[in-house]
Design an enzyme around this catalytic site. Sequence first.
Site, PDB file in Angstrom:
ATOM      1  N   SER A 148      42.145  36.134  32.770  1.00  0.00           N
ATOM      2  CA  SER A 148      42.847  37.420  32.703  1.00  0.00           C
ATOM      3  C   SER A 148      42.040  38.383  31.856  1.00  0.00           C
ATOM      4  O   SER A 148      41.004  38.009  31.288  1.00  0.00           O
ATOM      5  CB  SER A 148      44.267  37.238  32.154  1.00  0.00           C
ATOM      6  OG  SER A 148      44.263  36.443  31.017  1.00  0.00           O
ATOM      7  N   GLY A 150      40.097  40.663  32.671  1.00  0.00           N
ATOM      8  CA  GLY A 150      38.745  40.912  33.170  1.00  0.00           C
ATOM      9  C   GLY A 150      37.722  39.849  32.796  1.00  0.00           C
ATOM     10  O   GLY A 150      36.530  40.019  33.073  1.00  0.00           O
ATOM     11  N   GLU A 256      50.516  45.664  40.362  1.00  0.00           N
ATOM     12  CA  GLU A 256      49.325  46.524  40.337  1.00  0.00           C
ATOM     13  C   GLU A 256      48.858  46.874  41.752  1.00  0.00           C
ATOM     14  O   GLU A 256      48.736  45.990  42.600  1.00  0.00           O
ATOM     15  CB  GLU A 256      48.187  45.809  39.588  1.00  0.00           C
ATOM     16  CG  GLU A 256      48.526  45.498  38.141  1.00  0.00           C
ATOM     17  CD  GLU A 256      47.396  44.718  37.441  1.00  0.00           C
ATOM     18  OE1 GLU A 256      46.242  44.766  37.874  1.00  0.00           O
ATOM     19  OE2 GLU A 256      47.723  44.040  36.446  1.00  0.00           O
ATOM     20  N   GLU A 268      47.463  42.687  42.189  1.00  0.00           N
ATOM     21  CA  GLU A 268      48.004  41.479  41.552  1.00  0.00           C
ATOM     22  C   GLU A 268      49.273  41.875  40.805  1.00  0.00           C
ATOM     23  O   GLU A 268      49.665  43.040  40.835  1.00  0.00           O
ATOM     24  CB  GLU A 268      46.975  40.855  40.600  1.00  0.00           C
ATOM     25  CG  GLU A 268      46.512  41.783  39.512  1.00  0.00           C
ATOM     26  CD  GLU A 268      45.971  41.049  38.286  1.00  0.00           C
ATOM     27  OE1 GLU A 268      45.794  39.825  38.319  1.00  0.00           O
ATOM     28  OE2 GLU A 268      45.757  41.709  37.268  1.00  0.00           O
ATOM     29  N   ASP A 275      50.767  45.431  30.015  1.00  0.00           N
ATOM     30  CA  ASP A 275      50.203  46.186  28.880  1.00  0.00           C
ATOM     31  C   ASP A 275      50.221  47.692  29.138  1.00  0.00           C
ATOM     32  O   ASP A 275      50.558  48.470  28.243  1.00  0.00           O
ATOM     33  CB  ASP A 275      48.821  45.654  28.443  1.00  0.00           C
ATOM     34  CG  ASP A 275      47.822  45.510  29.564  1.00  0.00           C
ATOM     35  OD1 ASP A 275      48.125  45.924  30.699  1.00  0.00           O
ATOM     36  OD2 ASP A 275      46.717  45.004  29.293  1.00  0.00           O
ATOM     37  N   THR A 276      49.932  48.107  30.384  1.00  0.00           N
ATOM     38  CA  THR A 276      49.958  49.551  30.664  1.00  0.00           C
ATOM     39  C   THR A 276      51.372  50.129  30.518  1.00  0.00           C
ATOM     40  O   THR A 276      51.536  51.326  30.325  1.00  0.00           O
ATOM     41  CB  THR A 276      49.447  49.865  32.089  1.00  0.00           C
ATOM     42  OG1 THR A 276      50.323  49.257  33.046  1.00  0.00           O
ATOM     43  CG2 THR A 276      48.030  49.329  32.307  1.00  0.00           C
ATOM     44  N   ARG A 354      42.493  44.862  20.893  1.00  0.00           N
ATOM     45  CA  ARG A 354      43.502  45.927  20.816  1.00  0.00           C
ATOM     46  C   ARG A 354      44.346  45.699  19.572  1.00  0.00           C
ATOM     47  O   ARG A 354      45.012  44.675  19.439  1.00  0.00           O
ATOM     48  CB  ARG A 354      44.352  45.886  22.083  1.00  0.00           C
ATOM     49  CG  ARG A 354      45.283  47.070  22.226  1.00  0.00           C
ATOM     50  CD  ARG A 354      45.720  47.234  23.678  1.00  0.00           C
ATOM     51  NE  ARG A 354      46.420  46.070  24.138  1.00  0.00           N
ATOM     52  CZ  ARG A 354      46.382  45.589  25.384  1.00  0.00           C
ATOM     53  NH1 ARG A 354      45.684  46.194  26.300  1.00  0.00           N
ATOM     54  NH2 ARG A 354      47.044  44.501  25.719  1.00  0.00           N
TER      55      ARG A 354
END
Length: 386
Positions: A148, A150, A256, A268, A275-276, A354
Amino acid sequence: MKILLLGSGELGKEFVISAQRIGQTVIAVDSYENAPAMQVAHGFEVINMLDGEALDRIVAKHQPDFIVPEIEAIRTERFYDYEKQGITVVPSAKAANFTMNRKAIRDLAAKELGLKTANYRYATTAEELTKAVAEVGMPCVVKPLMSSSGKGQSTIKTESDIEKAWQYAVDGSRGDVVEVIVEAFVKFNSEITLLTVTQNNNPTLFCAPIGHRQERGDYQESWQPALISDKDLYEAQDMAEKVTEALGGAGLFGVEFFLADDGVYFSELSPRPHDTGMVTLAGTQNFNEFELHLRAILSLPIFEITLEKVGASAVILASENSENPSFTGIEKIAALPKTDFRIFGKPTSRPYRRMGVALVNDSLETPIDIVVEKAKKAAAQITVHP
Ligand SMILES: Nc1ncnc2c1ncn2[C@@H]1O[C@H](COP(=O)(O)OP(=O)(O)OP(=O)(O)O)[C@@H](O)[C@H]1O
Ligand SMILES: [Mg+2]
């Protein structure tokens, strides 16, 4: 109710706060102590969640009513057993298990449900990858089946990239599966997350679509609402309804999509807050994504989801490794109008981790790009120090 939260990051922390506010009990679990959600939960456990026996042990110890996964990297095969024991896995064992493996969710979406996705193939060796790349065409994107944010993901532009992409995917693979998916590169104009809420005794609801921009496999800014035609939105909603229904259970999903000239592509989904979706912490909706997830889980009816403001979020990243990160610029961000922020309380930092998020909202008439710019400027006020 007793909730066992598997994964204790910033998303889990906001979920726990929502649960605390209506008197629920939460045990927060992660692989390290003092994780963000543990700081606000009733209790905590530190285990490797990919270890099935360790999972069994804490489930038996706490006897939760609900198991709420916050991340993908969990021995989700065990979830089917917990469901049989009468524990509600959120949103369902199937949803958590299918979405941790790109093959399971992609075949369900594309083959079983007929959703439009990028053309794709699988490969278990570099040779198979070469053949798969020839079939889907270049440019294409290679991803480990299990990963996950990326990780292990790269784009192949010429044949000389194939060997490198294979090795990178193998190195970035989580767990014991060494297999990749290769997808045709979608030349999208934008991408969205459609937060979709399935309810036990009430209809499925959609949040206004969230736009976002990704870098290094992680989102940088997200905004709500995203610009999208009615036709594309209905198409995305229809696909989101189909895939969430097939996965089953009640809760909030982050679905998404890519928006391209030739229509909407399913990419997906996360069967949990996305998170977005932290943009909803800016007060864009009557309920934020964590409150919606909680209500759906507890079978508390959600009458409607309303967009109250436009909003944007921008991430606050660390740039160095530290065992004791600190922050400056809090007074500066606090002084900005229509602006709020979160510092997640992560005990350590590393490059690009983050650490917080800036949140800006404004009235519904405000152009969204102005709000995004404000959120970026707000995030830039805060510096993370090692
Ligand atoms: N086929 C594709 N064509 C074009 N861009 C893509 C494609 N697949 C992925 N991307 C880009 O890479 C990003 C991450 O991809 P994806 O969501 O599949 O990975 P992930 O590791 O599951 O990420 P996360 O867990 O953060 O959602 C996408 O949001 C998109 O920007
Ligand atoms: Mg993604």
